[in-house]
Design a protein around this motif. Structure first.
Motif, PDB file in Angstrom:
ATOM      1  N   GLY A 496     -26.974 -22.496   6.408  1.00  0.00           N
ATOM      2  CA  GLY A 496     -25.746 -21.997   7.012  1.00  0.00           C
ATOM      3  C   GLY A 496     -25.664 -20.496   6.934  1.00  0.00           C
ATOM      4  O   GLY A 496     -26.548 -19.823   6.402  1.00  0.00           O
ATOM      5  N   GLY A 497     -24.585 -19.976   7.478  1.00  0.00           N
ATOM      6  CA  GLY A 497     -24.364 -18.544   7.455  1.00  0.00           C
ATOM      7  C   GLY A 497     -22.898 -18.243   7.712  1.00  0.00           C
ATOM      8  O   GLY A 497     -22.181 -19.058   8.305  1.00  0.00           O
ATOM      9  N   VAL A 498     -22.470 -17.073   7.263  1.00  0.00           N
ATOM     10  CA  VAL A 498     -21.078 -16.658   7.466  1.00  0.00           C
ATOM     11  C   VAL A 498     -21.087 -15.224   7.965  1.00  0.00           C
ATOM     12  O   VAL A 498     -22.023 -14.456   7.716  1.00  0.00           O
ATOM     13  N   ASN A 499     -20.037 -14.894   8.714  1.00  0.00           N
ATOM     14  CA  ASN A 499     -19.969 -13.566   9.300  1.00  0.00           C
ATOM     15  C   ASN A 499     -19.392 -12.556   8.316  1.00  0.00           C
ATOM     16  O   ASN A 499     -18.879 -12.901   7.247  1.00  0.00           O
ATOM     17  N   LEU A 500     -19.461 -11.298   8.700  1.00  0.00           N
ATOM     18  CA  LEU A 500     -19.017 -10.195   7.858  1.00  0.00           C
ATOM     19  C   LEU A 500     -17.491 -10.118   7.844  1.00  0.00           C
ATOM     20  O   LEU A 500     -16.836 -10.191   8.875  1.00  0.00           O
ATOM     21  N   ILE A 501     -16.931  -9.974   6.634  1.00  0.00           N
ATOM     22  CA  ILE A 501     -15.499  -9.744   6.438  1.00  0.00           C
ATOM     23  C   ILE A 501     -15.345  -8.401   5.752  1.00  0.00           C
ATOM     24  O   ILE A 501     -16.004  -8.136   4.739  1.00  0.00           O
ATOM     25  N   GLY A 502     -14.534  -7.515   6.304  1.00  0.00           N
ATOM     26  CA  GLY A 502     -14.336  -6.196   5.723  1.00  0.00           C
ATOM     27  C   GLY A 502     -13.738  -6.258   4.336  1.00  0.00           C
ATOM     28  O   GLY A 502     -13.040  -7.217   3.966  1.00  0.00           O
ATOM     29  N   ASP A 503     -14.005  -5.215   3.566  1.00  0.00           N
ATOM     30  CA  ASP A 503     -13.503  -5.196   2.187  1.00  0.00           C
ATOM     31  C   ASP A 503     -11.983  -5.253   2.138  1.00  0.00           C
ATOM     32  O   ASP A 503     -11.399  -5.845   1.226  1.00  0.00           O
ATOM     33  N   SER A 504     -11.322  -4.661   3.116  1.00  0.00           N
ATOM     34  CA  SER A 504      -9.855  -4.646   3.111  1.00  0.00           C
ATOM     35  C   SER A 504      -9.259  -5.991   3.524  1.00  0.00           C
ATOM     36  O   SER A 504      -8.047  -6.184   3.422  1.00  0.00           O
ATOM     37  N   GLU A 505     -10.121  -6.922   3.993  1.00  0.00           N
ATOM     38  CA  GLU A 505      -9.614  -8.208   4.494  1.00  0.00           C
ATOM     39  C   GLU A 505     -10.008  -9.373   3.606  1.00  0.00           C
ATOM     40  O   GLU A 505      -9.842 -10.535   3.985  1.00  0.00           O
ATOM     41  N   GLU A 699     -36.525 -27.537  -8.141  1.00  0.00           N
ATOM     42  CA  GLU A 699     -36.581 -28.836  -7.466  1.00  0.00           C
ATOM     43  C   GLU A 699     -35.374 -29.077  -6.571  1.00  0.00           C
ATOM     44  O   GLU A 699     -35.481 -29.694  -5.508  1.00  0.00           O
ATOM     45  N   GLY A 700     -34.214 -28.580  -6.979  1.00  0.00           N
ATOM     46  CA  GLY A 700     -33.004 -28.834  -6.206  1.00  0.00           C
ATOM     47  C   GLY A 700     -32.647 -27.725  -5.230  1.00  0.00           C
ATOM     48  O   GLY A 700     -31.497 -27.686  -4.747  1.00  0.00           O
ATOM     49  N   PHE A 701     -33.594 -26.811  -4.916  1.00  0.00           N
ATOM     50  CA  PHE A 701     -33.287 -25.702  -4.017  1.00  0.00           C
ATOM     51  C   PHE A 701     -33.088 -26.224  -2.594  1.00  0.00           C
ATOM     52  O   PHE A 701     -33.978 -26.837  -2.002  1.00  0.00           O
ATOM     53  N   LEU A 702     -31.876 -25.979  -2.034  1.00  0.00           N
ATOM     54  CA  LEU A 702     -31.537 -26.492  -0.698  1.00  0.00           C
ATOM     55  C   LEU A 702     -31.955 -25.542   0.414  1.00  0.00           C
ATOM     56  O   LEU A 702     -32.301 -25.981   1.509  1.00  0.00           O
ATOM     57  N   GLY A 703     -31.934 -24.248   0.169  1.00  0.00           N
ATOM     58  CA  GLY A 703     -32.274 -23.289   1.207  1.00  0.00           C
ATOM     59  C   GLY A 703     -31.450 -22.030   1.079  1.00  0.00           C
ATOM     60  O   GLY A 703     -30.877 -21.728   0.026  1.00  0.00           O
ATOM     61  N   TRP A 704     -31.348 -21.311   2.187  1.00  0.00           N
ATOM     62  CA  TRP A 704     -30.725 -19.995   2.193  1.00  0.00           C
ATOM     63  C   TRP A 704     -29.419 -20.018   2.969  1.00  0.00           C
ATOM     64  O   TRP A 704     -29.221 -20.829   3.874  1.00  0.00           O
ATOM     65  N   ILE A 705     -28.528 -19.100   2.562  1.00  0.00           N
ATOM     66  CA  ILE A 705     -27.285 -18.843   3.304  1.00  0.00           C
ATOM     67  C   ILE A 705     -27.329 -17.385   3.737  1.00  0.00           C
ATOM     68  O   ILE A 705     -27.437 -16.485   2.897  1.00  0.00           O
ATOM     69  N   ILE A 706     -27.285 -17.134   5.034  1.00  0.00           N
ATOM     70  CA  ILE A 706     -27.302 -15.755   5.532  1.00  0.00           C
ATOM     71  C   ILE A 706     -25.870 -15.254   5.611  1.00  0.00           C
ATOM     72  O   ILE A 706     -24.995 -15.888   6.213  1.00  0.00           O
ATOM     73  N   ASN A 707     -25.610 -14.132   4.971  1.00  0.00           N
ATOM     74  CA  ASN A 707     -24.255 -13.616   4.811  1.00  0.00           C
ATOM     75  C   ASN A 707     -24.089 -12.310   5.594  1.00  0.00           C
ATOM     76  O   ASN A 707     -25.060 -11.640   5.936  1.00  0.00           O
ATOM     77  N   LYS A 708     -22.828 -11.984   5.883  1.00  0.00           N
ATOM     78  CA  LYS A 708     -22.452 -10.728   6.550  1.00  0.00           C
ATOM     79  C   LYS A 708     -23.125 -10.587   7.922  1.00  0.00           C
ATOM     80  O   LYS A 708     -23.640  -9.519   8.278  1.00  0.00           O
ATOM     81  N   VAL A 709     -23.146 -11.655   8.670  1.00  0.00           N
ATOM     82  CA  VAL A 709     -23.738 -11.626  10.005  1.00  0.00           C
ATOM     83  C   VAL A 709     -22.782 -10.922  10.957  1.00  0.00           C
ATOM     84  O   VAL A 709     -21.582 -11.210  10.977  1.00  0.00           O
ATOM     85  N   GLN A 710     -23.327  -9.986  11.761  1.00  0.00           N
ATOM     86  CA  GLN A 710     -22.509  -9.282  12.744  1.00  0.00           C
ATOM     87  C   GLN A 710     -22.213 -10.224  13.918  1.00  0.00           C
ATOM     88  O   GLN A 710     -23.122 -10.761  14.536  1.00  0.00           O
ATOM     89  N   ILE A 711     -20.945 -10.414  14.199  1.00  0.00           N
ATOM     90  CA  ILE A 711     -20.537 -11.277  15.320  1.00  0.00           C
ATOM     91  C   ILE A 711     -20.229 -10.386  16.518  1.00  0.00           C
ATOM     92  O   ILE A 711     -19.362  -9.524  16.431  1.00  0.00           O
TER      93      ILE A 711
END
Length: 711
Positions: A496-505, A699-711
């Motif tokens: 999965g991945g989530v988009n970028l949220i500004g520090d003030s938000e 053994e239980g590693f599920l994968g990566w989460i990409i963070n701060k993606v520019q939308i």
């Protein structure tokens, strides 16, 4: 390798730059070129006659188009040589100096200040150079700076070459000459003068070349003729000295005579053998006294007559050049005589004395015939010796004649080849190219303005330039911006991945407010729900409740993402335990009251007591503790986590980054599942590969989460 989607996204991000820079360049170009001086072009068309059909008639062959193209290329290259351009340069300078009132360009100030005597001296110097076809070089900047004046007036070689265009249009027989300048009269004068001067120069050069070629070929022809005459004289002298005129015919005649004598001797040798046999037979009868009966004088006479006929047949055989028909007659007569003699020998004579006399007479005839044959053999042997001696004496003369004939034939061939080349050169000289002006140049209207073309070229060139820069930056950019890139480099799935949220938000209560329709917050909520679903699905086993969250480096937004996950799980009625750094804002949101200190994880390990909050309980770990196993042993830690699993539905641990690999390894040994957070836009270096291998080995590693993606 270029990633086309990333490149297009990069272009879109810089779309205003891509639009503005070419537009600004086009506008600047327009204002720079809109007031350019007008240009006037004049053209002259020359005909060469290279492709004329008469050339085929003279040469006897089809036109060689490669040779034709080569001839046109040579003429065009000769037109652009420095010597030819210098001719036009001198003519233009002399025109302006001799006609200052109608000069095509403004004369330099130094020239206008010259006295009449100085101007006449300059003109005299230039005319001398013109007559000698000499160049104007920087060395001429002496008393009068002739080279600088020519350059200032635009009449130097470089300026003329830039304004002059020479080309052949298609496969035609014409050469076009164009000259462009700011003065229509100058263009017409330059192009007409250039064409006339070049025709004169080309005729002079080609005439000298052809004349030199003809002279050279003529001298070669005379030398070859002299050699040929000498060889013929030597051959005639040798033949006269050796006593033979036609050695081949004479040697053939001698060889034929030798063959004839050999055949004649062979015939006589056979006849002699036959005669000796007859004599021995008669001598045997005479010595034994046993005479055959029935022998008669008539039969002896027949044998004698047959012998005479045989002599005449041999004579005819020699006279008729050994005719095979005469040879058959000789053979038949010999056979007949032999049979008569044999029959006579078998007969018994009536009168012994008479038979004896007949045998003696026959023996005498045979001995006479044998003597005649032996004498003929001696004569033939003598003749053969003479013929062979004559034939042998001709061999050295034959070898000498053959050598001289070979040398004579070679000299004749060389003379013939030289004659052909001389005739071909004479034919080409008679059909030499005659350059002529078909259409002269005239002053014409100005050339169409090229403002639009220059503006379009400027816009297109700047657009290509900016796109090239963006392309180079894309090629040099090794940062990871998409989940596909991250999965390719790490070799592990991106859950999965989530988009970028500004520090003030970064206020979870505001973000999860459904009435909040801000685009970034809506995306964040939806992406976090998707990530929550993937994690919840991975914990399908009831005993698996502990999730570890780490990152490749510090500052990748791992802590905020972890708290967001805890909040998201709480929204689906999960009792969540969050273990990690201090979360004052999260605690405030959950308890809906002012700041409250979080419970310490280390205290829980000692007391085995925890005070649960409404839905999310936070345990803060002491960042000064560098090792978890130094606080409690492994069994105690496992027992503590069993207590927590009974109390909570899900436990999320905010781990250190993989740079602190020793602490991460210890925490991962107590987690059921783990994920890693990666900030979009960062790079994975060669030194990070080892950390990737460490987290992959869990053994239980599920994968990566990409963070701060520019939308």
């Amino acid at each position: 390798m270029i990633n086309i989607p990333d490149f297009l996204r990069n272009v879109w991000r810089n779309k205003w730059l891509v639009i503005f820079i070419p537009f600004a360049c086009a506008v600047a170009t327009y204002f720079l070129v809109k007031d350019l001086p007008k240009k006037y072009k004049s053209s002259v068309q020359l005909t060469t006659g290279i492709t004329d059909r008469s050339q085929e008639i003279l040469s006897g062959d089809q036109l060689d188009y490669f040779r034709v193209s080569q001839q046109f290329g040579n003429i065009i290259e000769l037109m652009g040589t420095k010597r030819v351009l210098n001719i036009l340069s001198l003519r233009l300078i002399l025109h302006d100096l001799e006609n200052p009132s109608t000069a095509y360009t403004q004369l330099p100030e130094d020239i206008t200040k010259l006295s009449q005597q100085g101007l006449a001296e300059v003109i005299s110097i230039l005319k001398e150079k013109q007559s000698n076809n000499a160049f104007i070089t920087p060395m001429d900047n002496g008393k009068y700076p002739l080279f600088d004046w020519a350059r200032n007036m635009g009449y130097d070689e470089k300026s003329i070459s830039e304004n002059l265009s020479i080309y052949r249009y298609g496969e035609s027989d014409f050469i076009n000459i164009d000259y462009v300048s700011g003065n229509p009269d100058l263009s017409a004068f330059a192009v007409n003068t250039f064409s006339k001067e070049f025709i004169f120069y080309y005729g002079r050069v080609t005439s000298n070349s052809r004349r030199n070629t003809s002279t050279l070929l003529d001298s070669i022809l005379q030398v070859k003729k002299t050699i040929m005459d000498e060889k013929n004289a030597q051959l005639r002298s040798f033949k006269a000295g050796s006593g033979v005129l036609d050695l081949t015919a004479q040697s053939d005649m001698l060889y034929q005579q030798i063959a004839e004598q050999e055949n004649r001797r062979s015939q006589l040798m056979g006849e002699m053998q036959s005669l000796r046999g007859g004599i021995r037979s008669i001598e045997g009868k005479l010595n034994s006294g046993n005479f055959d009966r029935g022998s008669t004088i008539k039969e002896n006479n027949e044998i004698i007559q047959i012998g005479k006929q045989l002599d005449q047949a041999n004579k005819r055989y020699f006279e008729n050049n050994f005719n095979p028909a005469d040879k058959r007659i000789i053979d038949s007569l010999q056979a007949l005589r032999t049979s008569k003699i044999s029959a006579l020998s078998r007969q018994s004579p009536v009168n012994t004395e008479e038979v004896r006399r007949g045998l003696l007479k026959e023996k005498s005839d045979l001995e006479i015939a044998l003597a005649r044959a032996e004498n003929s053999i001696s004569t033939i042997n003598t003749e053969l010796g003479n013929l062979r001696a004559r034939f042998g004496a001709m061999m050295p003369a034959d070898a000498g004649v053959q050598n001289l004939e070979r040398e004579t034939d070679l000299a004749i061939k060389e003379y013939t080849d030289a004659m052909d080349k001389y005739n071909q050169a004479a034919l080409e000289n008679s059909a030499m190219l005659n350059l002529a002006v078909v259409e002269s140049g005239y002053p014409g209207p100005p050339e169409p303005s090229k403002v639009v073309q220059f503006t379009a070229i400027s816009w297109f060139a700047s657009l290509v330039f900016i796109l090239t820069i963006l392309l180079i930056l894309s090629l040099l950019d090794h940062s990871i911006k998409t989940s596909d890139q991250l999965a390719t480099i790490t070799g592990k799935p991106v859950i999965g991945g989530v988009n970028l949220i500004g520090d003030s938000e970064k206020d979870l209560r505001v973000i999860w407010d459904e009435s909040n329709l801000k685009e970034d917050h809506v995306f964040y909520r939806d992406l976090l729900r998707s990530l929550r679903f993937e994690l919840n699905k991975s914990l399908s086993n009831g005993d698996e409740k502990v999730i570890g969250v780490t990152s490749l480096s510090e500052g990748e937004g791992k802590t905020f993402l972890t708290s967001s996950l805890a909040y998201a799980f709480a929204l689906i009625s999960k009792k969540v335990l969050l273990i990690g750094d201090n979360y004052p804002n999260l605690t405030e949101l959950i308890s809906n009251r002012q700041h409250k200190e979080n419970q310490a994880f280390e205290s829980f390990l000692v007391k085995k007591e925890i005070k649960t909050e409404d839905m999310i309980t936070v345990l803060s770990k002491n960042p000064d503790n560098k090792s978890l196993l130094e606080i409690k042993d492994s069994n105690s830690l496992k027992a503590a986590f069993e207590v927590l699993k009974k109390e909570f539905d899900i436990i999320i641990i905010d781990l250190n980054s993989l740079k602190s690999i020793n602490q991460v390894k210890e925490w991962l040994s107590f987690t059921d599942k783990s994920v890693a957070v990666f900030e979009a836009g960062r790079e994975i270096g060669a030194r990070d590969k080892e950390f990737l291998n460490q987290v992959d080995s869990h053994e239980g590693f599920l994968g990566w989460i990409i963070n701060k993606v520019q939308i």
